[in-house]
Design an enzyme around this catalytic site. Sequence first.
Site, PDB file in Angstrom:
ATOM      1  N   SER A   7       1.216  -1.152  -0.370  1.00  0.00           N
ATOM      2  CA  SER A   7      -0.360   0.242   0.123  1.00  0.00           C
ATOM      3  C   SER A   7       0.610   1.708  -0.211  1.00  0.00           C
ATOM      4  CB  SER A   7      -0.952   0.099   1.378  1.00  0.00           C
ATOM      5  OG  SER A   7      -1.300   1.194   1.186  1.00  0.00           O
ATOM      6  N   HIS A  32      -1.348  -0.974  -4.156  1.00  0.00           N
ATOM      7  CA  HIS A  32      -2.672  -1.165  -3.487  1.00  0.00           C
ATOM      8  C   HIS A  32      -2.252   0.329  -3.276  1.00  0.00           C
ATOM      9  CE1 HIS A  32      -6.322  -1.971  -1.299  1.00  0.00           C
ATOM     10  NE2 HIS A  32      -5.202  -0.982  -0.285  1.00  0.00           N
ATOM     11  N   ASP A  34      -4.240   3.531  -2.150  1.00  0.00           N
ATOM     12  CA  ASP A  34      -6.311   4.564  -1.312  1.00  0.00           C
ATOM     13  C   ASP A  34      -6.135   5.247  -1.245  1.00  0.00           C
ATOM     14  OD1 ASP A  34      -5.980   1.324   1.197  1.00  0.00           O
ATOM     15  OD2 ASP A  34      -4.073   1.931   1.033  1.00  0.00           O
ATOM     16  N   MET A  36      -9.002   7.818   0.304  1.00  0.00           N
ATOM     17  CA  MET A  36     -10.190   8.598   0.996  1.00  0.00           C
ATOM     18  C   MET A  36     -10.511   9.941   0.747  1.00  0.00           C
ATOM     19  SD  MET A  36      -7.409   7.470   3.940  1.00  0.00           S
ATOM     20  CE  MET A  36      -6.780   5.308   4.088  1.00  0.00           C
ATOM     21  N   HIS A  65      -8.553   1.136  -4.177  1.00  0.00           N
ATOM     22  CA  HIS A  65      -9.390   1.239  -2.741  1.00  0.00           C
ATOM     23  C   HIS A  65      -9.837   2.360  -2.476  1.00  0.00           C
ATOM     24  CE1 HIS A  65     -10.083  -0.488   1.963  1.00  0.00           C
ATOM     25  NE2 HIS A  65     -10.736   0.293   1.248  1.00  0.00           N
ATOM     26  N   MET A  67     -12.568   4.697  -0.742  1.00  0.00           N
ATOM     27  CA  MET A  67     -12.809   4.556   1.120  1.00  0.00           C
ATOM     28  C   MET A  67     -14.003   6.038   0.564  1.00  0.00           C
ATOM     29  SD  MET A  67      -9.804   3.053   3.198  1.00  0.00           S
ATOM     30  CE  MET A  67      -8.971   3.794   1.619  1.00  0.00           C
ATOM     31  N   MET A 136     -11.627  -5.958   5.660  1.00  0.00           N
ATOM     32  CA  MET A 136     -11.165  -4.843   6.618  1.00  0.00           C
ATOM     33  C   MET A 136     -10.896  -5.230   7.649  1.00  0.00           C
ATOM     34  SD  MET A 136      -9.904  -1.948   4.406  1.00  0.00           S
ATOM     35  CE  MET A 136      -8.870  -1.686   6.001  1.00  0.00           C
ATOM     36  N   ASP A 174      -6.504  -6.794   3.942  1.00  0.00           N
ATOM     37  CA  ASP A 174      -6.077  -5.290   4.525  1.00  0.00           C
ATOM     38  C   ASP A 174      -6.450  -4.501   5.356  1.00  0.00           C
ATOM     39  OD1 ASP A 174      -4.829  -2.633   4.282  1.00  0.00           O
ATOM     40  OD2 ASP A 174      -6.961  -2.020   2.378  1.00  0.00           O
TER      41      ASP A 174
END
Length: 215
Positions: A7, A32, A34, A36, A65, A67, A136, A174
């Site tokens: 990540s 990966h 992330d 957000m 991913h 979020m 998660m 994750d």
Amino acid sequence: MHLIAPSLLSANFLNLEKDIEMVNRSQADWFHLDVMDGVFVPNISFGLPVIEKIKTAARKPLDVHLMIVDPDRYIERFRKAGADIISIHAEACNHLHRSVYLIKQTGAKAGVVLNPHSPVSLLNDIIGDTDMVLLMSVNPGFGGQKFIENTYRKVRELKELILKKNSLAMIEIDGGVDLNNAPILVKEGAGILVAGNTVFASPDPEETIKLLKNF
Ligand code: DX5
Ligand code: ZN
């Protein structure tokens, strides 16, 4: 053989290229990423322009991913930015089935993410449609948190559901993945391990990826 997805949330944002090159060279399989939004999770990370740039340097698939609330609004744009796999939270979608097919229509692989509190049974009627399930193992929002042990049981339960429904979905884990829990997770059925802090805070990230890949 399980896959490793470092990540970049734990990478050095001042010199991302260096860390991307390290992942390119390493035995890692995916990047990966992330995303957000500060609403779905209590943190803001990076978004489309950064992913577009990462795509120009990365030589492995981008596992994005999301979020973010109401991800349907952005799926097409994340695909255009270079996402190969797009994962969305069940908790963030009112019409999860529609969202999964929106992702698939772009040509990307679709993943459904469950927060630690969401039961595996939530996937009963979507497991046949999704390419991947991301469990998660921490509450999303930050890297470097402690692994939630209940995840082992959830992986087992998810594996059973996948077999029962003849689904081809892969299982990704994750949050708080380290060299101790990784072999147990793979034994229970995990096919992809995300690792942020374990990789980037280690003295030799490339070697740590190798250790996570080979046990
Ligand atoms: C957490 C993110 C994770 C995070 C994992 O919200 O989804 O991908 O970067 O970091 P570690 O491996 O440090 O828990
Ligand atoms: Zn993640």
